[in-house]
Design a protein around this motif. Structure first.
Motif, mmCIF file in Angstrom:
data_model
loop_
_atom_site.group_PDB
_atom_site.id
_atom_site.type_symbol
_atom_site.label_atom_id
_atom_site.label_comp_id
_atom_site.label_asym_id
_atom_site.label_seq_id
_atom_site.Cartn_x
_atom_site.Cartn_y
_atom_site.Cartn_z
ATOM 1 N N UNK A 1 0.817 -1.213 0.000
ATOM 2 C CA UNK A 1 0.000 0.000 0.000
ATOM 3 C C UNK A 1 0.857 1.272 0.000
ATOM 4 N N UNK A 2 1.867 1.348 0.833
ATOM 5 C CA UNK A 2 2.671 2.562 0.994
ATOM 6 C C UNK A 2 3.396 2.968 -0.285
ATOM 7 N N UNK A 3 3.719 2.008 -1.137
ATOM 8 C CA UNK A 3 4.545 2.286 -2.310
ATOM 9 C C UNK A 3 3.754 2.367 -3.609
ATOM 10 N N UNK A 4 2.443 2.338 -3.531
ATOM 11 C CA UNK A 4 1.632 2.352 -4.745
ATOM 12 C C UNK A 4 1.900 3.591 -5.605
ATOM 13 N N UNK A 5 1.916 4.764 -5.002
ATOM 14 C CA UNK A 5 2.039 6.000 -5.782
ATOM 15 C C UNK A 5 3.340 6.089 -6.576
ATOM 16 N N UNK A 6 4.506 5.843 -5.979
ATOM 17 C CA UNK A 6 5.734 5.938 -6.775
ATOM 18 C C UNK A 6 5.928 4.790 -7.763
ATOM 19 N N UNK A 7 5.344 3.629 -7.474
ATOM 20 C CA UNK A 7 5.569 2.455 -8.325
ATOM 21 C C UNK A 7 4.514 2.324 -9.417
#
Length: 316
Positions: A200-206
């Motif tokens: 969840x935490x890395x969805x935006x950059x990835x």
């Protein structure tokens, strides 16, 4: 594409080779497979002007999968309307017009290659009214007409946004997504796969243009529409996630009834893509795989070189 003739070559692409190869662990280096097997598939694909994610994404397992009569076709052209920071598929250009003969060409290729299990995926086509949902079904129908005993798995985008084919339709994005997913569910694939890709935490950059909850909703909708269809998702490890975050994601996938999961190592395709934050060890992948099994996933593939369609045709 030049066909490798030295079986000792690793599966890393040329762009990956330009990175610091010495930093890549030994367990991520493997043979690309027999040149003859690669050449046969590449020739059939190239002659018909169609695509596989095996080639477009330079999958490290393509030689093994081809030898086992499995391949993953990339529908609707090689150009994506989104720009995920991990993916090697071409993006940033105007998408290609659909080839009206593509479903037939894919069906012919399946027959020529004698494929027993086929995975159909696609680039994101946010430019199309139904984002390509009906195109998946058309290709499934064409394959079944020529290859009635071949099983078909689908690996779809999230089908979010875009526009309705009826400009006066008041349908919400949620309703449009449900209709598009339902279009494919009604064609009864052997498995419905949609990758959540990362925690969840890395969805935006990835995953630019995608959302964690939105992806969970795709898998949940499939089960609501037809509980008998197995659902599947996958994560790439190495973006900086923690073990606790991976376990949390596995819990979230199970909460929407996801049956199958793949866990593999992210490999940086080029210097323009996100750098690898960590190379997970085979032992760590084994541990994550065991946790997934304990959570109730019926089909788990967890290892450094595992990809979405790795051993897709196996039941466990």
């Amino acid at each position: 594409m030049t066909v490798p003739t030295n079986q000792s070559l690793t599966s890393l692409s040329a762009s990956q080779a330009k990175l610091d190869v010495k930093s890549i662990p030994e367990w991520l280096r493997r043979s690309i497979g027999k040149a003859s097997e690669l050449s046969t598939v590449q020739r059939i694909i190239k002659q018909r002007g169609i695509h596989t994610i095996c080639e477009e994404g330079r999958c490290p397992n393509r030689g093994e999968c081809y030898a086992q009569k499995t391949a993953t076709f990339l529908l609707m052209g090689p150009t994506c309307t989104r720009a995920c920071a991990f993916c090697q598929v071409d993006k940033g250009h105007a998408p290609m017009p659909l080839d009206p003969d593509e479903p037939t060409k894919v069906a012919e290729s399946v027959k020529l290659l004698g494929l027993q299990y086929v995975v159909l995926t696609s680039v994101a086509r946010d430019d199309l009214p139904d984002q390509g949902a009906s195109w998946f079904v058309a290709t499934m129908n064409a394959i079944r007409q020529e290859n009635p005993f071949t099983q078909i798995e689908v690996l779809t985008p999230d089908f979010w946004g875009g526009r309705d084919s009826n400009p006066e339709s008041p349908a919400t994005p949620e309703e449009l997504q449900q209709h598009r997913v339902g279009t494919i569910v009604s064609a009864h694939p052997a498995c419905y796969n949609h990758n959540i890709e990362t925690v969840r935490r890395l969805q935006a950059p990835v995953r630019r243009g995608a959302k964690y909850e939105r992806s969970l909703r795709v898998l949940e909708r499939v089960k609501q529409l037809d509980p008998t269809i197995p659902t599947k998702s996958g994560l790439m490890l190495g973006h900086g996630e923690t073990e606790a975050e991976v376990v949390e994601t596995l819990h979230d996938l199970r909460s929407v009834g996801c049956d199958r999961v793949t866990l593999g190592q992210y490999l940086r395709p080029s210097l323009e893509h996100l750098p690898v934050q960590k190379y997970w060890t085979p032992e760590e992948f084994d541990r994550m795989g065991q946790i997934a099994r304990e959570l109730g996933f019926s089909h788990v593939r967890s290892g450094p070189l595992v990809r979405s369609s790795y051993h897709a045709g196996e039941s466990s």
